[in-house]
Enzyme design. Structure first.
Site: not given
Ligand code: CIR
Length: 283
Positions: A173, A275
């Site tokens: 991201h 996140c």
């Molecule tokens: C994913 O791949 O969507 C999750 N394992 C990790 C998401 C992390 N999200 C974030 O940092 N906003």
């Protein structure tokens, strides 16, 4: 006068968080895991995060229960973008994660947000959305998860903001590469992708006049800090050079830095600090 002082520190906020799924060990990962996720450690790390938010946010922390059908549900940031009193519900770019949004949308409506929704073919993860503090500018990563339609629909849903799409060359991201420490300081990962993002941001139309100061963080994980408002910033354990840099930058700005133990199991699942929460203006 220093540009830092031109901006007020954002006021206190409240947060929405989501429990850790019992299935978290099967979270989506960019690369196959060298070592499996330890549920015990993941629980400790997530608990420590939620506990710190409860201490630091006088506006309170609302906890949604986990959904074991969605191993990644603790990464609640990806499900919605809250700007002022508007909540834009995302369409997460990973198919296995679609469906995490519904209970979050309900909770945000109950917390008084006006809820708007992105429509297909838009995809957008909240982890790609960086709201610059003290301004109406929003940077959105064009990444493996967020497409141009997602950026366009977010812009249409937030007409009082300036939304800028920015290519994300590597990583998951935008906020895996950059967050803001305050209104005039960006923290960028000191990696080739972070450096090229810095160059792109320096010439981004509409942003170039803002004179944002770019600081490069040796440990890329720590380019992601959680800015809680009221002068509180959350980071996690890292190498000495990274810790010293963040200590200094925060001290210079009168910010209070809180360092959680390194969230090794969240990192395995490509999760950063931001996140695991959605921040809203205080009640
Ligand atoms: C994913 O791949 O969507 C999750 N394992 C990790 C998401 C992390 N999200 C974030 O940092 N906003």
């Amino acid at each position: 006068r220093s540009s830092i002082r031109r901006y007020i520190i954002p006021p206190a906020m409240r947060a929405l968080v989501r429990g850790l799924a019992a299935s978290f060990a099967s979270a989506v990962t960019m690369e196959p895991l060298a070592e499996p996720i330890s549920m015990e450690l993941a629980r400790q790390q997530h608990d420590a995060y939620v506990k710190l938010l409860k201490q630091l946010l006088p506006g309170g922390v609302t906890e949604l229960p986990a959904d074991d059908k969605h191993p990644d549900c603790c990464f609640i940031e990806d499900t919605a973008v809250v700007a002022g009193s508007t909540a834009v519900i995302a369409r997460i770019g990973a198919a296995s994660r679609q469906g995490e949004e519904a209970p979050v949308a309900e909770a945000l409506a109950a917390l008084g947000c006006t809820v708007r929704r992105l429509q297909p073919p838009a995809t957008l993860d909240g982890g790609d959305v960086l709201q610059l503090p003290g301004s109406t500018h929003i940077l959105v990563g064009l990444s493996r998860r967020t497409n141009a339609e997602g950026v366009a629909q977010l812009a249409a849903a937030l007409p009082d903001h300036s939304v800028h799409g920015v290519p994300v060359a590597a990583g998951l991201h935008l906020k895996s590469l950059v967050t803001a420490l305050d209104a005039s300081t960006l923290l960028l990962a000191d990696t080739p992708a972070g450096r090229s993002l810095s160059q792109a941001l320096a010439v981004l139309p509409g942003l170039a006049g803002r004179q944002l100061h770019h600081e490069f963080v040796p440990d890329p994980v720590c380019a992601n800090v959680l800015l809680l408002g009221d002068g509180h910033v959350v980071t996690q354990g890292s190498d000495p050079a990274t810790e010293q840099l963040l200590d200094r930058l925060c001290a210079e700005r009168g910010l209070q830095l809180h360092r959680l133990p390194r969230a090794t199991e969240m990192i395995k699942a490509d999760g950063a600090l931001t996140c695991c929460s959605i921040l809203l203006p205080g009640p």
